[in-house]
Design an enzyme around this catalytic site. Structure first.
Site, PDB file in Angstrom:
ATOM      1  N   SER A  72       0.848  -1.174   0.095  1.00  0.00           N
ATOM      2  CA  SER A  72      -0.050   0.036  -0.008  1.00  0.00           C
ATOM      3  C   SER A  72       0.915   1.179  -0.009  1.00  0.00           C
ATOM      4  O   SER A  72       1.897   1.418   0.699  1.00  0.00           O
ATOM      5  CB  SER A  72      -0.911   0.141   1.191  1.00  0.00           C
ATOM      6  N   LEU A  73       0.543   2.275  -0.794  1.00  0.00           N
ATOM      7  CA  LEU A  73       1.187   3.559  -0.950  1.00  0.00           C
ATOM      8  C   LEU A  73       0.361   4.483  -0.095  1.00  0.00           C
ATOM      9  O   LEU A  73       0.447   5.750  -0.029  1.00  0.00           O
ATOM     10  CB  LEU A  73       1.153   3.886  -2.248  1.00  0.00           C
TER      11      LEU A  73
ATOM     12  N   LYS B 107     -13.773  -4.465   2.560  1.00  0.00           N
ATOM     13  CA  LYS B 107     -14.468  -3.105   2.355  1.00  0.00           C
ATOM     14  C   LYS B 107     -16.023  -3.616   2.515  1.00  0.00           C
ATOM     15  O   LYS B 107     -16.585  -2.734   3.027  1.00  0.00           O
ATOM     16  CB  LYS B 107     -14.257  -2.629   0.992  1.00  0.00           C
TER      17      LYS B 107
ATOM     18  N   ASN C 212     -14.480   2.293   2.067  1.00  0.00           N
ATOM     19  CA  ASN C 212     -12.908   2.511   2.013  1.00  0.00           C
ATOM     20  C   ASN C 212     -12.572   3.371   3.188  1.00  0.00           C
ATOM     21  O   ASN C 212     -11.400   3.498   3.264  1.00  0.00           O
ATOM     22  CB  ASN C 212     -12.641   2.727   0.840  1.00  0.00           C
TER      23      ASN C 212
ATOM     24  N   ASP D 165     -14.007   5.622  -3.543  1.00  0.00           N
ATOM     25  CA  ASP D 165     -13.294   4.702  -4.785  1.00  0.00           C
ATOM     26  C   ASP D 165     -14.004   5.190  -5.909  1.00  0.00           C
ATOM     27  O   ASP D 165     -13.232   5.605  -6.683  1.00  0.00           O
ATOM     28  CB  ASP D 165     -13.587   3.366  -4.465  1.00  0.00           C
TER      29      ASP D 165
ATOM     30  N   ALA E  12     -15.812  -8.757  -8.788  1.00  0.00           N
ATOM     31  CA  ALA E  12     -17.027  -8.137  -8.199  1.00  0.00           C
ATOM     32  C   ALA E  12     -16.761  -8.154  -6.531  1.00  0.00           C
ATOM     33  O   ALA E  12     -17.483  -8.375  -5.838  1.00  0.00           O
ATOM     34  CB  ALA E  12     -18.112  -9.401  -8.438  1.00  0.00           C
TER      35      ALA E  12
ATOM     36  N   ALA F 232     -13.823  -3.419  -4.147  1.00  0.00           N
ATOM     37  CA  ALA F 232     -13.558  -2.248  -5.119  1.00  0.00           C
ATOM     38  C   ALA F 232     -14.583  -2.122  -6.227  1.00  0.00           C
ATOM     39  O   ALA F 232     -15.166  -0.988  -6.440  1.00  0.00           O
ATOM     40  CB  ALA F 232     -12.270  -2.551  -5.329  1.00  0.00           C
TER      41      ALA F 232
ATOM     42  N   ASN G 219     -16.858 -12.194 -13.380  1.00  0.00           N
ATOM     43  CA  ASN G 219     -15.933 -12.582 -12.118  1.00  0.00           C
ATOM     44  C   ASN G 219     -15.631 -14.126 -12.267  1.00  0.00           C
ATOM     45  O   ASN G 219     -16.449 -14.856 -12.665  1.00  0.00           O
ATOM     46  CB  ASN G 219     -16.850 -12.187 -11.005  1.00  0.00           C
TER      47      ASN G 219
ATOM     48  N   TYR H  91      -2.172  -1.062  -9.118  1.00  0.00           N
ATOM     49  CA  TYR H  91      -1.028  -0.028  -9.525  1.00  0.00           C
ATOM     50  C   TYR H  91       0.236  -0.705  -8.841  1.00  0.00           C
ATOM     51  O   TYR H  91       0.155  -1.784  -8.039  1.00  0.00           O
ATOM     52  CB  TYR H  91      -1.380   1.181  -8.739  1.00  0.00           C
TER      53      TYR H  91
ATOM     54  N   GLY I 261      -3.914   1.938 -11.583  1.00  0.00           N
ATOM     55  CA  GLY I 261      -4.939   2.715 -10.745  1.00  0.00           C
ATOM     56  C   GLY I 261      -4.055   3.779  -9.788  1.00  0.00           C
ATOM     57  O   GLY I 261      -4.790   3.852  -8.763  1.00  0.00           O
TER      58      GLY I 261
HETATM   59  P1  NDP Z   1     -11.702  -8.170  -2.871  1.00  0.00           P
HETATM   60  O1  NDP Z   1     -10.869  -8.944  -2.013  1.00  0.00           O
HETATM   61  O2  NDP Z   1     -13.142  -7.488  -2.133  1.00  0.00           O
HETATM   62  O3  NDP Z   1     -12.296  -8.745  -4.042  1.00  0.00           O
HETATM   63  C1  NDP Z   1     -11.449  -9.570  -4.919  1.00  0.00           C
HETATM   64  C2  NDP Z   1     -12.049  -9.833  -6.459  1.00  0.00           C
HETATM   65  O4  NDP Z   1     -11.080 -10.197  -7.060  1.00  0.00           O
HETATM   66  C3  NDP Z   1     -12.991 -10.895  -6.203  1.00  0.00           C
HETATM   67  O5  NDP Z   1     -13.905 -10.395  -7.628  1.00  0.00           O
HETATM   68  C4  NDP Z   1     -12.232 -12.024  -6.682  1.00  0.00           C
HETATM   69  O6  NDP Z   1     -13.092 -12.898  -7.340  1.00  0.00           O
HETATM   70  C5  NDP Z   1     -11.322 -11.554  -7.647  1.00  0.00           C
HETATM   71  N1  NDP Z   1     -10.083 -12.498  -7.700  1.00  0.00           N
HETATM   72  C6  NDP Z   1      -9.063 -12.582  -6.648  1.00  0.00           C
HETATM   73  N2  NDP Z   1      -8.241 -13.413  -6.967  1.00  0.00           N
HETATM   74  C7  NDP Z   1      -8.380 -13.480  -8.407  1.00  0.00           C
HETATM   75  C8  NDP Z   1      -7.620 -14.779  -9.126  1.00  0.00           C
HETATM   76  N3  NDP Z   1      -6.360 -15.278  -8.987  1.00  0.00           N
HETATM   77  N4  NDP Z   1      -8.241 -14.694 -10.344  1.00  0.00           N
HETATM   78  C9  NDP Z   1      -9.444 -14.063 -10.954  1.00  0.00           C
HETATM   79  N5  NDP Z   1     -10.033 -13.254  -9.867  1.00  0.00           N
HETATM   80  C10 NDP Z   1      -9.627 -13.238  -8.725  1.00  0.00           C
HETATM   81  O7  NDP Z   1     -10.791  -7.037  -3.365  1.00  0.00           O
HETATM   82  P2  NDP Z   1     -11.029  -5.445  -3.722  1.00  0.00           P
HETATM   83  O8  NDP Z   1     -12.400  -5.701  -4.699  1.00  0.00           O
HETATM   84  O9  NDP Z   1     -10.883  -4.529  -2.474  1.00  0.00           O
HETATM   85  O10 NDP Z   1      -9.968  -4.988  -4.437  1.00  0.00           O
HETATM   86  C11 NDP Z   1      -9.699  -5.530  -5.627  1.00  0.00           C
HETATM   87  C12 NDP Z   1      -8.264  -4.875  -6.203  1.00  0.00           C
HETATM   88  O11 NDP Z   1      -8.381  -3.368  -6.474  1.00  0.00           O
HETATM   89  C13 NDP Z   1      -6.959  -5.053  -5.595  1.00  0.00           C
HETATM   90  O12 NDP Z   1      -5.883  -5.242  -6.316  1.00  0.00           O
HETATM   91  C14 NDP Z   1      -6.921  -3.748  -4.948  1.00  0.00           C
HETATM   92  O13 NDP Z   1      -5.677  -3.284  -4.735  1.00  0.00           O
HETATM   93  C15 NDP Z   1      -7.257  -2.656  -6.136  1.00  0.00           C
HETATM   94  N6  NDP Z   1      -7.944  -1.712  -5.640  1.00  0.00           N
HETATM   95  C16 NDP Z   1      -7.322  -0.476  -6.042  1.00  0.00           C
HETATM   96  C17 NDP Z   1      -7.556   0.718  -5.548  1.00  0.00           C
HETATM   97  C18 NDP Z   1      -7.038   2.363  -6.431  1.00  0.00           C
HETATM   98  O14 NDP Z   1      -7.317   3.272  -5.691  1.00  0.00           O
HETATM   99  N7  NDP Z   1      -6.357   2.085  -7.354  1.00  0.00           N
HETATM  100  C19 NDP Z   1      -8.916   1.083  -4.822  1.00  0.00           C
HETATM  101  C20 NDP Z   1      -9.505  -0.259  -4.693  1.00  0.00           C
HETATM  102  C21 NDP Z   1      -8.987  -1.267  -4.737  1.00  0.00           C
HETATM  103  P3  NDP Z   1     -13.917 -14.188  -6.419  1.00  0.00           P
HETATM  104  O15 NDP Z   1     -15.348 -13.531  -6.156  1.00  0.00           O
HETATM  105  O16 NDP Z   1     -14.059 -15.375  -7.361  1.00  0.00           O
HETATM  106  O17 NDP Z   1     -13.126 -14.482  -5.334  1.00  0.00           O
END
Ligand code: NDP
Length: 267
Positions: A14-15, A65, A86, A101, A125, A128, A148, A210, A232
């Protein structure tokens, strides 16, 4: 000194601490901002401990979240629509939840890509993704398809947002103007298995993941397929500025923060 933190699992990447410290220097505020990685089962207890020991504001990231929204006494309209938060803070003794977000994402993507009337695909899904759906529809997009790994989770999201279209990853066709990658696949160092043909009509690609000084896995893939692509980092900075404003009542300038981060980490 005022205490703030970001909670997630993993959290080392995290940054947010550097971004909030850069805002604080700019605005003449003194603060402490740490990273906390609770055990999966302990998130709620960690949030309570943080605020009961004098913490003033918390950012929350993957995978917490939705649980952050669930434990709030008061959710903002954005957090309520997303059912994910968030940003947490205490006001009048109550735990408040906000979701910055979506606004951060829209500000950043629209710098390069106008969304109006466009056909979008979102991959992921989780918490975020939830925060982006309502803000995307508010921009007047033509349609949004959600894909998803686990379609059960996508179907649960459609209950909140009936206008969403759903499509399994294996059935995706090249019919989108833009693609938002909102899964945690890059974060976990797991490869995202997407059909290459998805990029054949040159959609604009945005990756929520990112990485400083290198392209994220999704951005690399999209660029290799000849698409315009962005990660991102800009969204991260914009959503942080909104959280900073909620906590401090001051809106920082975001323009030079990306360059500032690059220079800190290239030292
Ligand atoms: P969550 O843990 O809530 O959700 C994770 C999602 O990723 C689910 O849809 C999950 O699918 C899917 N997933 C996880 N691993 C895999 C994989 N190996 N292959 C395919 N799908 C996968 O995380 P968030 O939604 O909170 O965050 C998602 C990403 O967004 C993170 O990388 C986070 O760092 C980034 N982010 C960036 C932000 C920014 O400001 N740039 C802000 C918020 C988030 P399933 O439902 O099948 O488990």
């Amino acid at each position: 000194m005022k205490r703030f933190a970001v909670m997630g699992r993993p959290i080392a990447h995290s940054l947010s601490p550097q971004i909030h410290q850069a805002f604080a220097r700019q605005m003449g505020v003194s603060l402490q901002y740490e990273k906390i990685q609770p055990a999966l089962a302990d998130f709620e207890m960690a949030v309570k401990d943080f605020f009961s020991s004098g913490g003033e504001g918390l950012n929350v990231t993957s995978p917490f979240k939705e649980r952050a929204w669930q434990m709030a006494d008061v959710a903002s309209p954005r957090a309520q629509a997303a059912q994910a938060a968030n940003t947490l803070y205490i006001k009048d003794g109550l735990l408040h939840a906000e979701n910055t977000d979506g606004s951060g994402f829209i500000t950043d993507i629209e710098r390069d890509y106008p969304l109006h009337e466009k056909r979008g695909l979102m991959i992921g899904a989780g918490g975020a993704a939830r925060g982006l759906i309502q803000p995307l529809f508010e921009q007047g997009i033509h349609s949004l398809t959600l894909s998803n790994r686990s379609m059960a989770r996508a179907e649960a999201l459609k209950k909140n947002f009936p206008e969403l279209l759903l499509c399994a990853v294996d059935d995706l066709e090249p019919q989108y103007d833009f693609i938002v990658h909102a899964s945690a696949a890059g974060l976990n160092q797991n490869r995202l298995n997407l059909p290459e043909k998805l990029f054949s009509n040159q959609p604009y690609c945005y990756d929520l993941t990112y990485q400083l000084n290198a392209d994220s896995a999704f951005v690399q893939l999209a660029k290799a397929m000849g698409c315009k692509a962005k990660d991102g980092l800009g969204m991260l900075i914009e959503q942080a500025a909104l959280a900073f404003e909620i906590w401090h009542g001051l809106r920082p300038e975001t323009k030079n923060i990306g360059a500032c981060l690059h220079s800190i980490f290239s030292l």
